[in-house]
Write an enzyme that holds these catalytic residues in place. Structure first.
Site, PDB file in Angstrom:
ATOM      1  N   ASP A 291       4.082   4.761   0.440  1.00  0.00           N
ATOM      2  CA  ASP A 291       5.258   4.195   1.783  1.00  0.00           C
ATOM      3  C   ASP A 291       5.150   3.005   2.226  1.00  0.00           C
ATOM      4  O   ASP A 291       3.692   2.850   2.847  1.00  0.00           O
ATOM      5  CB  ASP A 291       5.386   5.289   2.803  1.00  0.00           C
ATOM      6  CG  ASP A 291       7.275   4.969   3.049  1.00  0.00           C
ATOM      7  OD1 ASP A 291       7.611   3.805   2.620  1.00  0.00           O
ATOM      8  OD2 ASP A 291       7.135   5.469   4.035  1.00  0.00           O
TER       9      ASP A 291
ATOM     10  N   THR B 212       9.965  11.205  10.789  1.00  0.00           N
ATOM     11  CA  THR B 212       9.711  11.559  12.084  1.00  0.00           C
ATOM     12  C   THR B 212      10.294  12.930  12.188  1.00  0.00           C
ATOM     13  O   THR B 212      10.650  14.363  12.506  1.00  0.00           O
ATOM     14  CB  THR B 212      10.844  11.070  12.583  1.00  0.00           C
ATOM     15  OG1 THR B 212      10.035   9.228  12.427  1.00  0.00           O
ATOM     16  CG2 THR B 212      10.061  11.321  14.664  1.00  0.00           C
TER      17      THR B 212
HETATM   18  P1  13P Z   1      12.186   8.445  10.243  1.00  0.00           P
HETATM   19  O1  13P Z   1      10.383   8.345  10.144  1.00  0.00           O
HETATM   20  O2  13P Z   1      12.760   7.654  10.610  1.00  0.00           O
HETATM   21  O3  13P Z   1      12.800   9.352   9.571  1.00  0.00           O
HETATM   22  O4  13P Z   1      11.516   7.358   8.880  1.00  0.00           O
HETATM   23  C1  13P Z   1      11.112   7.655   7.902  1.00  0.00           C
HETATM   24  C2  13P Z   1      10.553   6.102   6.254  1.00  0.00           C
HETATM   25  O5  13P Z   1      11.433   5.773   6.018  1.00  0.00           O
HETATM   26  C3  13P Z   1       9.888   6.312   5.934  1.00  0.00           C
HETATM   27  O6  13P Z   1       9.394   5.071   5.074  1.00  0.00           O
END
Ligand code: 13P
Length: 281
Positions: free
Chosen positions: A84, A232
């Site tokens: 990611d 999150t």
């Molecule tokens: P959140 O932490 O807002 O869920 O976003 C996760 C994300 O986009 C990881 O690339």
């Protein structure tokens, strides 16, 4: 089975539902996600940020752990192991060499031309090894891996230029979503989302899935979003459950009991999320 994300995302785009991308933090997190998605018999993408990769020891430790869990837990669903926001080509190559089946190259901190140049190099390397590639256009801001940045929205023209010049498999256009909790209502540009979707053959990705109201998640899926990233949200439900457990069980010191006290919260939340996404096998 470890796979790239192409088949699952193409099916999701056609079927108008979204595949969940859940970020992982440790062995327990990974185990809970795999067990729950396997129970529901839906495909899943395990997202690994650079920070989480360092925390877990590195890419080889992660591929070893994930492959081990797939075997030991008899996981029968398609699982994609995905970097990611890989910030450069070297990181992506390292992950691919360690056995990751997918990468996101996030060169969105550069101008479009440089973003495209770097993304193209990653695509060339990844595709030779059957690895799928996601890229970012514009810049998705908010808080991620403890880094705070602001958002620049993507334009249709830049998305088309990125797609036509790189051969990426999926695109995350910045359209108002942010990483971490939102301050107020998320303001997503659904019009541009829909237009980008109509002009691009590849699946679109929505980052910052935490805290987007249900109706806006559904609208985003109807506008062409096929992969939604959640980090999150699971951290939040897990830490709430563990905090409660520690406050009500002051004598417990076994880490398995402490970390494991968040298991049900994660698994229940996953079920709610994938029901909202309409995720199918
Ligand atoms: P959140 O932490 O807002 O869920 O976003 C996760 C994300 O986009 C990881 O690339």
């Amino acid at each position: 089975m470890l796979v790239n994300f192409n088949e699952m995302l193409i099916k999701a785009k056609k079927g108008k539902y979204a595949i969940p991308h859940f970020n992982i933090n440790n062995l327990e997190w990974t185990k809970y996600i795999l067990e729950k998605c396997n129970e529901l018999q839906i495909p899943v993408i395990l997202g690994v940020s650079e920070g989480a990769a360092k925390y877990m020891g590195g890419f080889d430790s992660i591929t070893g752990m994930v492959k081990g869990l797939l075997k030991d837990l008899n996981i029968s669903i398609p699982v994609c192991l995905h970097i990611d926001h890989g910030s450069n080509k070297e990181i992506c190559k390292k992950a691919i060499d360690a056995g990751f089946t997918s990468v996101m190259i996030d060169a969105s901190h550069h101008e479009l031309e440089e973003n495209i140049r770097i993304t193209k190099e990653v695509v060339e390397y990844a595709h030779k090894k059957g690895v799928s590639v996601e890229a970012e256009v514009g810049h998705i801001g908010g808080t991620e891996d403890n880094v705070v940045s602001s958002t620049t929205n993507a334009t249709l023209e830049d998305c088309i230029t990125m797609y036509e010049n790189t051969g990426i498999d999926a695109l995350a256009p910045a359209l108002g979503s942010v990483h971490g909790f939102y301050k107020g209502e998320p303001n997503l540009d659904f019009n541009t989302m829909e237009i980008i979707n109509k002009n691009l053959a590849i699946p679109l990705v929505l980052h910052g899935g935490t805290g987007i109201p249900e109706d806006k998640i559904k609208k985003a899926i109807s506008c062409g979003i096929s992969k939604i990233n959640i980090n999150t949200d699971l951290q939040s439900v897990w830490s709430k459950a563990v905090r409660h457990f520690l406050e009500t069980n002051k004598e417990v010191y076994d880490p398995r009991k402490i970390i494991g006290s968040g298991e049900l919260a994660i698994k229940n939340r996953i079920e709610e999320i994938v029901t909202l996404f309409g995720t199918k096998r």
